[in-house]
Design an enzyme around this catalytic site. Structure first.
Site, PDB file in Angstrom:
ATOM      1  NE  ARG A  51      -0.111   1.784   3.418  1.00 47.67           N
ATOM      2  CZ  ARG A  51       1.011   2.510   3.429  1.00 47.67           C
ATOM      3  NH1 ARG A  51       2.218   1.955   3.547  1.00 47.67           N
ATOM      4  NH2 ARG A  51       0.981   3.814   3.322  1.00 47.67           N
ATOM      5  CG  ASP A 231      -2.911   7.948  -2.024  1.00 50.69           C
ATOM      6  OD1 ASP A 231      -2.536   8.357  -0.912  1.00 50.69           O
ATOM      7  OD2 ASP A 231      -2.798   6.759  -2.390  1.00 50.69           O
TER       8      ASP A 231
HETATM    9  O1  MRU Z   1      -4.499   3.625   2.072  1.00 50.26           O
HETATM   10  P1  MRU Z   1      -3.019   3.724   1.983  1.00 50.26           P
HETATM   11  O2  MRU Z   1      -2.320   3.164   3.176  1.00 50.26           O
HETATM   12  O3  MRU Z   1      -2.486   3.184   0.687  1.00 50.26           O
HETATM   13  O4  MRU Z   1      -2.783   5.285   1.983  1.00 50.26           O
HETATM   14  C1  MRU Z   1      -1.520   5.813   2.058  1.00 50.26           C
HETATM   15  C2  MRU Z   1      -1.498   7.263   2.085  1.00 50.26           C
HETATM   16  O5  MRU Z   1      -2.482   7.947   2.106  1.00 50.26           O
HETATM   17  C3  MRU Z   1      -0.186   7.874   1.935  1.00 50.26           C
HETATM   18  O6  MRU Z   1      -0.123   9.072   2.637  1.00 50.26           O
HETATM   19  C4  MRU Z   1      -0.010   8.120   0.455  1.00 50.26           C
HETATM   20  O7  MRU Z   1      -0.099   6.971  -0.299  1.00 50.26           O
HETATM   21  C5  MRU Z   1       1.107   8.964   0.189  1.00 50.26           C
HETATM   22  S1  MRU Z   1       2.683   8.359  -0.235  1.00 50.26           S
HETATM   23  C6  MRU Z   1       2.988   6.806   0.203  1.00 50.26           C
END
Ligand code: MRU
Length: 351
Positions: A51, A231
């Site tokens: 993730r 994201d």
């Molecule tokens: O739901 P996730 O754990 O994939 O979300 C992650 C985040 O929101 C992070 O802050 C994002 O991906 C930014 S950089 C890794």
């Protein structure tokens, strides 16, 4: 980055097998999962075994390459196109995912070997961009700094280094004293589990903060800087990131604390003019209503923590308007979140 004393990447390839650190088991168990078919990797992205925007992008590139390899044994004419759609449906907010599937889709037209090479190239680019974000982000760091971060935008969210945490790791390795307040990040606790684990492994001082303690912290303790990842970033500078980021940015603005978002260009969406157009992933209510943890070294799954007859909503991301963001840290430098400046990032010829 370091796990104990060993250097690891979040995801890598060995032949037609993709290996990754299983993030659903961290920090309790360190385990490597492996996948040799694109559907398995899709499941891993959806279930968040891997993730974080950057890592999702790398995994999506490899999933696409696996689909090209599998298509050689499968004579359904639409096999790869169907696979592409399936991969893209796993985590629809993450722009890096679409960036990767498009690139590998184009290369894969020359065959599976070309698809794998492109997926490898994207993974290497992902790591290089994260390192460059760390270097540019160093301009904001100083000895004795206190940083607040949300969710996990450390190395587990990329192939290595991370986005928001790259300057933190770099500053620490260069001898600066850095303290990090880590938002726990309900419902999946990426901050309390993953970011805290990363910081511990790098030997960086930190404290976990309940999600809604930001206003209290900013008012009562010294926080010099807030760093988050992203994201998806719209061309006007609006940023989609983990749910709760928007609230954090409002509080930061009210308290006059600089709020920076770190992300590579692959997170910017040239087809998205403003944040309201960013698709928001909604996840299962079970993530809010139940939790897992560890007791006496035994992993306990699915403890109900809410009224058993109530339902929950679980939007995975929110959108922070550009007006609340001090700056964007990219692999090409730090800019204000303004449309004309974002556009120049895409005009700059690559060296
Ligand atoms: O739901 P996730 O754990 O994939 O979300 C992650 C985040 O929101 C992070 O802050 C994002 O991906 C930014 S950089 C890794």
């Amino acid at each position: 980055m370091l796990v104990g004393k060993t250097h690891y990447k979040t995801i890598w390839r060995e032949g037609h097998t993709v290996k990754l650190i299983d993030q659903t088991l961290l920090p309790f168990r360190f385990s490597i999962a492996q996948y040799s078919d694109y559907r398995g990797l899709c499941m891993a992205i959806r279930n968040m075994n891997i993730r974080g925007a950057g890592a999702i992008g790398a995994a999506a590139g490899y999933a696409m390459a696996l689909a090209f390899a599998e298509a050689q044994m499968n004579h359904k004419p639409t096999f790869v196109l169907d696979a592409k759609k399936e991969i893209e449906s796993t985590r629809p907010t993450a722009r890096n995912l679409f960036f990767a599937t498009e690139k590998v889709w184009e290369s894969g037209k020359k065959g599976a070997a070309a698809a794998f090479s492109e997926a490898d190239r994207l993974a290497a680019e992902n790591e290089d961009a994260a390192r460059a974000i760390g270097e540019y982000g160093m301009a904001l760091m100083f000895d004795g700094i206190s940083v607040n971060t949300h969710c996990n935008a450390g190395w587990l969210g990329f192939v290595d280094w991370g986005s928001a945490l790259a300057p933190v790791f770099m500053a620490h390795r260069r001898g600066m004293k850095v303290y990090v307040y880590v938002d726990e990040t309900r419902p999946r606790l990426q901050g309390a589990r993953l970011t805290a684990w990363e910081l511990e492994n790098e030997g960086i001082a930190h404290t976990i903060l309940p999600d809604h303690a930001g206003a209290w912290l900013f008012r009562n303790k010294k926080v010099d800087l807030i760093l988050t990842g992203a994201d998806r970033i719209a061309m006007n500078g609006d940023v989609a990131n983990k749910i709760g980021t928007f609230e954090k940015a409002i509080v930061a603005k009210a308290m006059g604390i600089p709020f920076y978002v770190a992300a590579p260009l692959s997170t910017f969406d040239p087809d998205c003019s403003h944040g309201d157009l960013i698709p928001i992933e909604h996840r299962d209510e079970g993530e809010v209503l139940r939790i897992s943890g560890i007791k006496n070294h035994r992993l306990i799954e699915d403890i109900t923590i809410a009224n058993p007859r109530s339902h929950a909503i679980n939007p995975a991301f929110d959108v922070t308007p550009a007006s609340l963001i001090t700056g964007l840290i990219t692999e090409q430098g730090i800019i204000e979140p303004k449309e004309h400046l974002i556009k120049t990032l895409f005009d700059t010829p690559k060296t």
